[in-house]
Design an enzyme around this catalytic site. Sequence first.
Site, PDB file in Angstrom:
ATOM      1  CG  ASP A   1      -0.489   0.319   2.413  1.00 40.43           C
ATOM      2  OD1 ASP A   1       0.492   0.737   2.333  1.00 40.43           O
ATOM      3  OD2 ASP A   1      -1.308   0.094   3.512  1.00 40.43           O
TER       4      ASP A   1
ATOM      5  CE  LYS B   1     -10.108   0.991  -0.532  1.00 36.42           C
ATOM      6  NZ  LYS B   1     -10.850   1.673  -1.531  1.00 36.42           N
TER       7      LYS B   1
ATOM      8  CG  MET C   1      -6.903   7.982   7.696  1.00 32.31           C
ATOM      9  SD  MET C   1      -7.716   6.731   6.662  1.00 32.31           S
ATOM     10  CE  MET C   1      -8.077   5.778   8.381  1.00 32.31           C
TER      11      MET C   1
HETATM   12  N1  SAH Z   1      -2.842   0.446   9.340  1.00 29.83           N
HETATM   13  C1  SAH Z   1      -2.197   1.750   9.739  1.00 29.83           C
HETATM   14  C2  SAH Z   1      -3.170   2.886   9.500  1.00 29.83           C
HETATM   15  C3  SAH Z   1      -3.716   2.843   8.099  1.00 29.83           C
HETATM   16  S1  SAH Z   1      -4.703   4.464   8.052  1.00 29.83           S
HETATM   17  C4  SAH Z   1      -1.513   1.839  10.989  1.00 29.83           C
HETATM   18  O1  SAH Z   1      -1.819   0.678  11.841  1.00 29.83           O
HETATM   19  O2  SAH Z   1      -0.874   2.653  11.559  1.00 29.83           O
HETATM   20  C5  SAH Z   1      -3.741   5.617   7.570  1.00 29.83           C
HETATM   21  C6  SAH Z   1      -3.502   6.697   8.373  1.00 29.83           C
HETATM   22  O3  SAH Z   1      -2.472   6.160   9.313  1.00 29.83           O
HETATM   23  C7  SAH Z   1      -2.816   7.976   7.963  1.00 29.83           C
HETATM   24  O4  SAH Z   1      -3.704   8.833   7.429  1.00 29.83           O
HETATM   25  C8  SAH Z   1      -2.079   8.377   9.355  1.00 29.83           C
HETATM   26  O5  SAH Z   1      -3.102   8.953  10.020  1.00 29.83           O
HETATM   27  C9  SAH Z   1      -1.690   7.204   9.858  1.00 29.83           C
HETATM   28  N2  SAH Z   1      -0.297   6.874   9.601  1.00 29.83           N
HETATM   29  C10 SAH Z   1       0.347   5.839   9.193  1.00 29.83           C
HETATM   30  N3  SAH Z   1       1.518   5.651   9.003  1.00 29.83           N
HETATM   31  C11 SAH Z   1       1.933   7.164   9.671  1.00 29.83           C
HETATM   32  C12 SAH Z   1       3.047   7.628   9.822  1.00 29.83           C
HETATM   33  N4  SAH Z   1       4.294   7.139   9.822  1.00 29.83           N
HETATM   34  N5  SAH Z   1       3.186   9.102  10.509  1.00 29.83           N
HETATM   35  C13 SAH Z   1       1.751   9.505  10.942  1.00 29.83           C
HETATM   36  N6  SAH Z   1       0.624   8.831  10.649  1.00 29.83           N
HETATM   37  C14 SAH Z   1       0.697   7.700  10.121  1.00 29.83           C
END
Ligand code: SAH
Length: 268
Positions: A50, A72, A187
């Site tokens: 992704d 996405k 998000m």
């Molecule tokens: N499965 C992922 C989340 C997916 S939704 C998890 O467990 O982290 C996508 C959102 O995750 C982004 O819009 C942001 O809010 C957050 N996110 C993912 N990686 C990030 C990072 N390195 N720094 C800040 N926010 C992050």
Amino acid sequence: MIAAMDDIPTALPEFRPGAVWLVGAGPGDPGLLTLLALHALRHADVVVTDALVDPRILALARPGAVIEPLGKRGGRPSPTQAEISARLVELAGRGLRVLRLKGGDPFLFGRGVDEALALGEAKIPYRVVPGVTAGIGGLAYAGIPATAGGTNSAVAFATGHGPSGELPDDVDWRALARGAPVLVVYMGLATLGRLRDELLAGGRSADEPAALVSRAATPRQRVVETTLGAIVEAAALSKFEAPALVVVGPVVALRGRMDWWDPQEQSE
Ligand code: SAH
């Protein structure tokens, strides 16, 4: 330097041809991969990734593995979840070892469940490898703990992005404002104004510490400390960009004494 898997005295399961591994890649730093995630990278025939997965992690894939970006992306044309699941079924059906890599943890706002259900329905063997979620591990790299003794006895993880792109309406945000001393919103940039309004209407103080954390645990990590009342202006002023987390609660104030990580320690 990551040790060769042969050096790690832990029995790891075989990555069988025709199977899919749904793997969380953590928030960024390749050092936060699990042993199972690294094992999968070393053995996969195809890595279906992704948009969130850090390029330094993809670079750990077995030479010869095909990297297929499929995910996405907010605000851009992207495949539907059904198309993504169908692609995984198709690749596994060809007898390939398919690694489905996702940012953070696959089961936290990552649509990993849809993929697992689709694989099960198609009778494709699969394995789930949890990862370090951004809202815990990414925040730790930003010097913000999810909980702290004596500060908060609960933390709520929420998404700010509902099916229509609005703040999800299946969450009682005002009840959450009253019930969760710390809120970590994934998000949440696009719906920040409504989030602030709901939390204030639920009784939270405009002076409460809040932070925005983008690209946590990567060389481009950025953190803005602000207050709940000023959070929208702070995001606009600093031109904050996704992927970013929104954190509201007293744990943010600990960062002043716990900002331990230097993003420049890593090269891109
Ligand atoms: N499965 C992922 C989340 C997916 S939704 C998890 O467990 O982290 C996508 C959102 O995750 C982004 O819009 C942001 O809010 C957050 N996110 C993912 N990686 C990030 C990072 N390195 N720094 C800040 N926010 C992050």
